[in-house]
Design an enzyme around this catalytic site. Sequence first.
Site, mmCIF file in Angstrom:
data_model
loop_
_atom_site.group_PDB
_atom_site.id
_atom_site.type_symbol
_atom_site.label_atom_id
_atom_site.label_comp_id
_atom_site.label_asym_id
_atom_site.label_seq_id
_atom_site.Cartn_x
_atom_site.Cartn_y
_atom_site.Cartn_z
ATOM 1 N N HIS A 184 0.824 -1.209 0.000
ATOM 2 C CA HIS A 184 0.000 0.000 0.000
ATOM 3 C C HIS A 184 0.860 1.261 0.000
ATOM 4 C CE1 HIS A 184 -3.910 -2.031 1.630
ATOM 5 N NE2 HIS A 184 -3.467 -2.570 0.504
ATOM 6 N N GLU B 245 0.824 4.005 1.784
ATOM 7 C CA GLU B 245 1.328 4.479 3.074
ATOM 8 C C GLU B 245 2.574 3.696 3.487
ATOM 9 O OE1 GLU B 245 -1.690 3.310 2.174
ATOM 10 O OE2 GLU B 245 -3.168 3.825 3.695
ATOM 11 N N CYS C 37 -5.859 1.449 5.656
ATOM 12 C CA CYS C 37 -6.411 0.183 6.135
ATOM 13 C C CYS C 37 -5.823 -0.070 7.526
ATOM 14 C CB CYS C 37 -6.071 -0.953 5.173
ATOM 15 S SG CYS C 37 -4.326 -1.439 5.176
ATOM 16 N N CYS D 255 -1.940 -0.724 7.571
ATOM 17 C CA CYS D 255 -1.180 0.506 7.314
ATOM 18 C C CYS D 255 -1.274 1.458 8.503
ATOM 19 C CB CYS D 255 -1.657 1.195 6.044
ATOM 20 S SG CYS D 255 -1.165 0.332 4.534
#
Length: 190
Positions: free
Chosen positions: A107, A109, A135, A138
């Site tokens: 992801h 992040e 999420c 993360c």
Amino acid sequence: MTSAGAIRDGAFEGTLGVGSLTKSSLAAAGFLVDMPMAERASWDEYFMNIASVVASRSTCPRKFVGAVIVREKTILSTGYNGSIRGMPHCSEVGHMMENDHCVATIHAESNAILQAAKNGVMIDGGTLYVTASPCWNCFKQIANSGLRRIVYGEFYRDDRIFQVAQTLAIELVHLQSAPVSQPNKSLQEG
């Protein structure tokens, strides 16, 4: 007054080798002095717009997400959804699906945090700008990395982050960002 001058009552007064500059003398010199200044983007809007551009580099077409880590109005790191460095991208070979999620990508992040770590950049106390709320996995990384503020665009599926952020004194700010569109494939460099 410094050698560069000062602004008083709408006129610039200074010594730039030409004496005192006034609004009328600037206008006579061709400067547009009565032109209204366009409203500037706030710092949050500015960095969120950059996160939207970063998202255009995403290589998993299921979700284009971009992240920018900032401290003291300085960009420290960026990240977007993409495969493990050196592995083929979802956009090239398809998705690795588990429980209706593509697990081939890292992801945005996480990629921003990892890029900062790889380059020895301290992000403690910084702000994360991300086009979709983090999420749960993360969010845990963000919390442990020392980031103190998250500015996010659209909400993305996990509301556990709100209570935990409050407990940990991590500020969450919702700022609607421009929609992130799929990048023009003819312009992609890989």
